[in-house]
Scaffold this active site. Structure first.
Site, short mmCIF file in Angstrom:
data_model
loop_
_atom_site.label_atom_id
_atom_site.label_comp_id
_atom_site.label_asym_id
_atom_site.label_seq_id
_atom_site.Cartn_x
_atom_site.Cartn_y
_atom_site.Cartn_z
N ARG A 155 12.55 3.92 8.71
CA ARG A 155 12.53 2.91 7.64
C ARG A 155 13.90 2.85 7.00
NH1 ARG A 155 7.20 2.85 6.40
NH2 ARG A 155 7.62 0.68 5.90
N LYS A 197 -2.86 7.82 1.37
CA LYS A 197 -3.03 6.39 1.64
C LYS A 197 -4.37 6.10 2.32
CE LYS A 197 1.98 6.08 1.99
NZ LYS A 197 3.13 6.10 2.91
N PRO A 213 0.77 -1.23 0.00
CA PRO A 213 0.00 0.00 0.00
C PRO A 213 0.81 1.29 0.00
CG PRO A 213 -0.04 -1.00 2.19
CD PRO A 213 0.93 -1.75 1.36
N GLU A 214 1.14 1.82 -1.16
CA GLU A 214 1.52 3.23 -1.24
C GLU A 214 0.39 3.89 -2.01
OE1 GLU A 214 5.64 4.27 -1.96
OE2 GLU A 214 6.32 2.39 -1.09
#
Length: 298
Positions: free
Chosen positions: A265, A52, A2-3
DNA sequence: AGGGTATGGTAAT
DNA sequence: TTACCCTACCCTC
């Protein structure tokens, strides 16, 4: 997966498959029982995607908010569906198609004031026609954090995630560690267009596609006329693969990909293509001018 | 069976 | 910065 491109693709698919018909809504897992109960038997007219986030516009002014988070997934099957397997948060059954949601961070009805607060937390989404690239440019100008951290901030630009961060910065030759405000307005506009193009291609092709402008690559065949610089190619090269994300070696130059944590990240960057302190090559007029690209999400 | 990992985000420290 | 939440899948034991 999911981007932003995945979310906008889901919005299109769900409108096509489920809109304008009463849906059988349930929560097999039991964690959204009340939400399912309220929506059961109702229809939604459209789905709005912001970054998103997904907003399903049901009858009677009811809005279902879905955010997939890292693990969220929608799965589709023909109706009538098989009995639910696994942790199915929400099941929507239409006449032809059934969609199951699992693993989502958010799956609940939201009130107008909550929606307002949600949208206020989001920056411009390049996949929306109403997006203002200058908000993005201005946000970068204000931030001293690294550009690689800035574009992950949904308040700066909505819809970019870890894959697009790595790929967009690589395509534009930008060092992720470069302070955002040092990118400069013109290069910020180029970066916006790069991300907008990648996201739009991702929606269309249902996957992440990178397109690299090869104009700076010397032509190998032939010889440049005397007195002129090396000839360059003007064609654009499409890659149905990532250049650096989760790769050991750079897809472009073959050099080793470097990784380090940033904004919680892992960043993937090619020190050869994105030298330390680099803000990318000077933008060409062709890339920097013209209206921001838009995508007809009809 | 259990561990590690993943394209995200929030809240506490 | 860290802890934690959400789930599926893939690898190793």
């Amino acid at each position: 997966m999911p981007e932003g491109h995945t979310i906008h693709r889901l919005a299109l698919d769900h409108v096509r498959d489920l809109a304008r018909q009463p849906l059988q809504v349930s929560s097999p897992q039991g964690r959204a029982v009340e939400t399912a109960r309220v929506l059961d038997g109702r229809a939604f007219a459209k789905v709005d995607a912001y970054g998103k986030h997904l907003l399903y516009r049901f009858e009677d002014e009811l809005t279902l908010h879905v955010h997939l988070g890292l693990f969220g997934k929608f799965r589709r099957q023909a109706s009538p569906p098989e009995p639910p397997v696994g942790e199915k948060r929400l099941r929507m059954v239409g006449d032809r198609w059934t969609v199951d949601l699992s693993g989502a961070v958010a799956c609940a009805l939201i009130e107008p004031d909550e929606e307002e607060a949600l949208l206020a937390r989001l920056g411009p989404d390049p996949l929306r026609r109403d997006a203002d690239p200058e908000r993005f440019v201005a946000a970068l100008r204000r931030r001293s954090i690294p550009i690689g951290a800035a574009i992950m901030d949904q308040k700066v630009i909505a819809g970019i995630g870890n894959v697009f961060r790595a790929e967009a910065l690589h395509v534009d030759g930008i060092d992720p560690l470069l302070p955002a405000r040092e990118l400069g307005d013109e290069r910020a506009r180029v970066l916006w267009r790069t991300m907008a193009k990648m996201l739009a291609d991702g929606v269309r092709e249902r996957r992440i596609v990178t397109i690299r402008d090869a104009r700076d690559k010397p032509v190998t065949a032939g010889r440049a006329p005397k007195g002129e610089g090396p000839r360059t190619r003007a064609d654009r090269v499409r890659h149905k693969t990532v250049h650096v994300y989760r790769r050991r070696d750079c897809h472009d130059c073959g050099g080793p990909v470097e990784t380090y944590p940033m904004a919680g990240r892992t960043v993937y960057t090619c020190p050869a293509c994105q030298p330390a302190g680099s803000a990318g090559p000077s933008p060409t007029p062709a890339l920097a001018d013209g209206p921001a690209p838009t995508l007809d999400l009809g």
